[in-house]
Design a protein around this motif. Structure first.
Motif, PDB file in Angstrom:
ATOM      1  N   LEU A  14       0.857  -1.177   0.000  1.00  0.00           N
ATOM      2  CA  LEU A  14       0.000   0.000   0.000  1.00  0.00           C
ATOM      3  C   LEU A  14       0.900   1.236   0.000  1.00  0.00           C
ATOM      4  CD1 LEU A  14      -2.741   1.486   0.339  1.00  0.00           C
ATOM      5  CD2 LEU A  14      -2.479   1.158   2.815  1.00  0.00           C
ATOM      6  N   ILE A  15       0.773   2.068  -1.019  1.00  0.00           N
ATOM      7  CA  ILE A  15       1.601   3.264  -1.167  1.00  0.00           C
ATOM      8  C   ILE A  15       0.726   4.488  -0.908  1.00  0.00           C
ATOM      9  CG2 ILE A  15       3.107   4.565  -2.714  1.00  0.00           C
ATOM     10  CD1 ILE A  15       3.446   1.951  -4.341  1.00  0.00           C
ATOM     11  N   LEU A  16       1.136   5.312   0.066  1.00  0.00           N
ATOM     12  CA  LEU A  16       0.355   6.482   0.457  1.00  0.00           C
ATOM     13  C   LEU A  16       1.162   7.762   0.238  1.00  0.00           C
ATOM     14  CD1 LEU A  16      -1.014   5.192   3.896  1.00  0.00           C
ATOM     15  CD2 LEU A  16      -2.170   5.103   1.672  1.00  0.00           C
ATOM     16  N   ALA A  17       0.491   8.791  -0.259  1.00  0.00           N
ATOM     17  CA  ALA A  17       1.097  10.119  -0.369  1.00  0.00           C
ATOM     18  C   ALA A  17      -0.008  11.153  -0.219  1.00  0.00           C
ATOM     19  CB  ALA A  17       1.825  10.290  -1.700  1.00  0.00           C
ATOM     20  N   GLY A  18       0.360  12.341   0.277  1.00  0.00           N
ATOM     21  CA  GLY A  18      -0.586  13.434   0.387  1.00  0.00           C
ATOM     22  C   GLY A  18      -0.522  14.303  -0.856  1.00  0.00           C
ATOM     23  N   GLU A  19      -1.666  14.696  -1.383  1.00  0.00           N
ATOM     24  CA  GLU A  19      -1.686  15.400  -2.679  1.00  0.00           C
ATOM     25  C   GLU A  19      -0.925  16.729  -2.645  1.00  0.00           C
ATOM     26  OE1 GLU A  19      -5.428  16.697  -4.134  1.00  0.00           O
ATOM     27  OE2 GLU A  19      -5.989  17.778  -2.317  1.00  0.00           O
ATOM     28  N   LEU A  20      -0.759  17.328  -1.463  1.00  0.00           N
ATOM     29  CA  LEU A  20      -0.039  18.598  -1.354  1.00  0.00           C
ATOM     30  C   LEU A  20       1.472  18.404  -1.272  1.00  0.00           C
ATOM     31  CD1 LEU A  20      -2.417  20.402   1.186  1.00  0.00           C
ATOM     32  CD2 LEU A  20      -2.508  20.406  -1.321  1.00  0.00           C
ATOM     33  N   ASP A  21       1.897  17.155  -1.226  1.00  0.00           N
ATOM     34  CA  ASP A  21       3.315  16.802  -1.139  1.00  0.00           C
ATOM     35  C   ASP A  21       3.751  16.312  -2.519  1.00  0.00           C
ATOM     36  OD1 ASP A  21       5.830  16.103  -0.236  1.00  0.00           O
ATOM     37  OD2 ASP A  21       5.157  14.336   0.874  1.00  0.00           O
ATOM     38  N   GLU A  22       3.912  17.252  -3.440  1.00  0.00           N
ATOM     39  CA  GLU A  22       4.061  16.925  -4.855  1.00  0.00           C
ATOM     40  C   GLU A  22       5.234  15.997  -5.143  1.00  0.00           C
ATOM     41  OE1 GLU A  22       4.636  19.234  -9.158  1.00  0.00           O
ATOM     42  OE2 GLU A  22       4.126  20.374  -7.350  1.00  0.00           O
ATOM     43  N   LYS A  23       6.369  16.242  -4.504  1.00  0.00           N
ATOM     44  CA  LYS A  23       7.552  15.411  -4.747  1.00  0.00           C
ATOM     45  C   LYS A  23       7.263  13.946  -4.440  1.00  0.00           C
ATOM     46  CE  LYS A  23      12.238  14.589  -2.991  1.00  0.00           C
ATOM     47  NZ  LYS A  23      13.307  15.068  -2.072  1.00  0.00           N
TER      48      LYS A  23
ATOM     49  N   ILE B 199      -2.392   2.185  -4.486  1.00  0.00           N
ATOM     50  CA  ILE B 199      -1.868   3.525  -4.242  1.00  0.00           C
ATOM     51  C   ILE B 199      -3.028   4.454  -3.887  1.00  0.00           C
ATOM     52  CG2 ILE B 199      -1.922   4.087  -6.710  1.00  0.00           C
ATOM     53  CD1 ILE B 199       0.526   5.914  -6.207  1.00  0.00           C
ATOM     54  N   HIS B 200      -2.823   5.249  -2.840  1.00  0.00           N
ATOM     55  CA  HIS B 200      -3.818   6.239  -2.429  1.00  0.00           C
ATOM     56  C   HIS B 200      -3.125   7.597  -2.327  1.00  0.00           C
ATOM     57  CE1 HIS B 200      -7.401   3.804  -1.236  1.00  0.00           C
ATOM     58  NE2 HIS B 200      -6.484   2.856  -1.120  1.00  0.00           N
ATOM     59  N   ILE B 201      -3.629   8.564  -3.051  1.00  0.00           N
ATOM     60  CA  ILE B 201      -3.180   9.947  -2.911  1.00  0.00           C
ATOM     61  C   ILE B 201      -4.268  10.671  -2.120  1.00  0.00           C
ATOM     62  CG2 ILE B 201      -2.387  12.003  -4.097  1.00  0.00           C
ATOM     63  CD1 ILE B 201      -0.710   9.460  -4.635  1.00  0.00           C
ATOM     64  N   LEU B 202      -3.982  11.022  -0.886  1.00  0.00           N
ATOM     65  CA  LEU B 202      -4.998  11.574   0.009  1.00  0.00           C
ATOM     66  C   LEU B 202      -5.176  13.066  -0.214  1.00  0.00           C
ATOM     67  CD1 LEU B 202      -3.740   8.939   1.505  1.00  0.00           C
ATOM     68  CD2 LEU B 202      -5.070   9.772   3.438  1.00  0.00           C
ATOM     69  N   LYS B 203      -6.413  13.500  -0.180  1.00  0.00           N
ATOM     70  CA  LYS B 203      -6.769  14.885  -0.462  1.00  0.00           C
ATOM     71  C   LYS B 203      -6.407  15.806   0.706  1.00  0.00           C
ATOM     72  CE  LYS B 203      -8.896  13.991  -4.419  1.00  0.00           C
ATOM     73  NZ  LYS B 203      -8.373  14.489  -5.707  1.00  0.00           N
ATOM     74  N   ASN B 204      -6.002  17.014   0.358  1.00  0.00           N
ATOM     75  CA  ASN B 204      -5.857  18.123   1.321  1.00  0.00           C
ATOM     76  C   ASN B 204      -4.847  17.864   2.436  1.00  0.00           C
ATOM     77  OD1 ASN B 204      -7.935  19.607  -0.035  1.00  0.00           O
ATOM     78  ND2 ASN B 204      -9.440  18.331   1.019  1.00  0.00           N
ATOM     79  N   VAL B 205      -3.865  17.004   2.204  1.00  0.00           N
ATOM     80  CA  VAL B 205      -2.817  16.766   3.199  1.00  0.00           C
ATOM     81  C   VAL B 205      -1.456  16.771   2.524  1.00  0.00           C
ATOM     82  CG1 VAL B 205      -4.303  15.439   4.758  1.00  0.00           C
ATOM     83  CG2 VAL B 205      -2.990  14.237   3.003  1.00  0.00           C
ATOM     84  N   GLY B 206      -0.412  16.918   3.350  1.00  0.00           N
ATOM     85  CA  GLY B 206       0.947  16.923   2.852  1.00  0.00           C
ATOM     86  C   GLY B 206       1.716  15.689   3.268  1.00  0.00           C
ATOM     87  N   HIS B 207       2.938  15.895   3.767  1.00  0.00           N
ATOM     88  CA  HIS B 207       3.867  14.801   4.022  1.00  0.00           C
ATOM     89  C   HIS B 207       3.437  13.913   5.188  1.00  0.00           C
ATOM     90  CE1 HIS B 207       7.757  12.969   3.280  1.00  0.00           C
ATOM     91  NE2 HIS B 207       8.064  13.046   4.561  1.00  0.00           N
ATOM     92  N   THR B 208       2.941  14.522   6.264  1.00  0.00           N
ATOM     93  CA  THR B 208       2.612  13.748   7.477  1.00  0.00           C
ATOM     94  C   THR B 208       1.134  13.362   7.472  1.00  0.00           C
ATOM     95  OG1 THR B 208       2.401  15.877   8.611  1.00  0.00           O
ATOM     96  CG2 THR B 208       4.432  14.630   8.976  1.00  0.00           C
ATOM     97  N   ILE B 209       0.784  12.423   6.632  1.00  0.00           N
ATOM     98  CA  ILE B 209      -0.610  12.021   6.457  1.00  0.00           C
ATOM     99  C   ILE B 209      -1.213  11.556   7.781  1.00  0.00           C
ATOM    100  CG2 ILE B 209      -2.170  10.454   5.248  1.00  0.00           C
ATOM    101  CD1 ILE B 209       0.088  10.189   3.104  1.00  0.00           C
ATOM    102  N   HIS B 210      -0.466  10.759   8.539  1.00  0.00           N
ATOM    103  CA  HIS B 210      -0.996  10.164   9.767  1.00  0.00           C
ATOM    104  C   HIS B 210      -1.296  11.202  10.839  1.00  0.00           C
ATOM    105  CE1 HIS B 210       3.341  10.451  10.539  1.00  0.00           C
ATOM    106  NE2 HIS B 210       3.042  10.468  11.824  1.00  0.00           N
ATOM    107  N   VAL B 211      -0.766  12.409  10.679  1.00  0.00           N
ATOM    108  CA  VAL B 211      -1.057  13.508  11.604  1.00  0.00           C
ATOM    109  C   VAL B 211      -2.126  14.430  11.029  1.00  0.00           C
ATOM    110  CG1 VAL B 211      -0.096  15.520  12.796  1.00  0.00           C
ATOM    111  CG2 VAL B 211       1.272  13.444  12.570  1.00  0.00           C
ATOM    112  N   GLU B 212      -2.045  14.692   9.741  1.00  0.00           N
ATOM    113  CA  GLU B 212      -2.906  15.696   9.115  1.00  0.00           C
ATOM    114  C   GLU B 212      -4.332  15.194   8.858  1.00  0.00           C
ATOM    115  OE1 GLU B 212      -0.870  17.888   5.899  1.00  0.00           O
ATOM    116  OE2 GLU B 212       0.978  16.934   6.622  1.00  0.00           O
ATOM    117  N   ASP B 213      -4.500  13.891   8.688  1.00  0.00           N
ATOM    118  CA  ASP B 213      -5.845  13.314   8.540  1.00  0.00           C
ATOM    119  C   ASP B 213      -5.857  11.929   9.184  1.00  0.00           C
ATOM    120  OD1 ASP B 213      -8.388  12.512   7.852  1.00  0.00           O
ATOM    121  OD2 ASP B 213      -8.265  13.228   5.781  1.00  0.00           O
TER     122      ASP B 213
END
Length: 267
Positions: free
Chosen positions: A209-218, A235-249
């Motif tokens: 499972l590959i996770l990234a936040g959509e605001l973390d473009e790199k 793969i999941h690109i989560l909306k409205n979050v950056g690098h620290t997905i587990h904190v931001e959402d």
């Protein structure tokens, strides 16, 4: 041996989810998630070298083979379980390396905001220089100056939107780390010293499972590139979050991870 905490699920489960934190952090990273994860599986949190309560010898080189052997030693105490492995950022790089080279089979691999290393040799050398410079700041200026600079990095700009309690909790965890040990961690297994695994990740047989936040473009771009190389992936690109997905959402992070983990139970 690396410091770890084991949490046993109240529900019958032979799954063990191993959690690996990021740089300038420790096992406290996941405290807000453990209760939710325990509804489905057992949990093991590990402090990586130089972080939290880890007491790895300073005279050892904390490279990726060293960390892999230390994780082997920890997991040898839990052989009755099926292993799933979740790593965030630096912890994700360790998780990738362990899945390929570790002693124990990883059934499910969860990668949050991470990469298989730097493929370009020139760029890797440049990153090693950056890691060295950051290490000197830690040793000379101390932890508070370093944390002040760290929190201003563009990578973490989305954390400015977090509520004050979350921001203060993250800052306390960062400030609680030992600056000299962090400096050694950067020099021994920072991004610049990670082996280039781009040619190796196609060997991964685990469900991934590959996770990234959509605001973390790199890291969104990196996640999409990894997905082209790993066979059994989601793969999941989560909306409205950056690098620290587990904190931001936290809620969405838990929902996605638990859904993925449940697939192993249903096999």
């Amino acid at each position: 041996m690396l410091h770890y905490n084991f949490y046993k699920s109240d529900h019958p489960s032979n799954q063990l989810l191993i959690l690996l934190h990021g740089f300038i952090s420790d096992s406290q990273t996941y405290m807000n998630h453990i209760e939710a994860f325990l509804t489905q599986c057992n949990i093991l949190t590990i402090d990586l070298p130089g972080h939290g309560k880890d007491d790895s010898p300073i005279d050892q080189t904390w490279d990726f083979p060293y960390i892999t052997e230390q994780i082997n030693r920890v997991l040898s105490q839990f052989e009755k379980y099926k292993f799933s492995l979740l790593g965030y950022s630096m912890g994700g790089r360790v998780a990738l390396y362990y899945t390929i080279y570790g002693q124990y089979e990883i059934k499910q691999l969860i990668l949050e905001s991470t990469s298989p290393g730097i493929a370009d040799e020139t760029l890797r050398k440049e990153r090693q220089a950056i890691d060295q410079a950051r290490g000197r700041v830690l040793e000379i200026a101390g932890i508070e100056v370093f944390v002040n600079d760290w929190e201003k990095l563009p990578l973490f700009q989305t954390q400015y939107l977090l509520d004050d309690n979350k921001k203060q909790a993250m800052r306390r965890m960062r400030l609680s780390q030992d600056p000299n040990k962090l400096a050694k961690a950067l020099r021994d297994y920072g991004t610049g010293h990670m082996p280039n695994l781009w040619g190796d990740i196609k060997r991964i047989k685990s469900d991934c499972l590959i996770l990234a936040g959509e605001l973390d473009e790199k890291f969104v771009n990196t996640a999409k590139k990894m997905a082209q190389e790993i066979k059994n992936y989601q793969i999941h690109i989560l909306k409205n979050v950056g690098h620290t997905i587990h904190v931001e959402d936290e809620a969405e992070f838990d929902t996605i991870v638990l859904g993925f983990l449940k697939e192993e139970q249903n096999d």
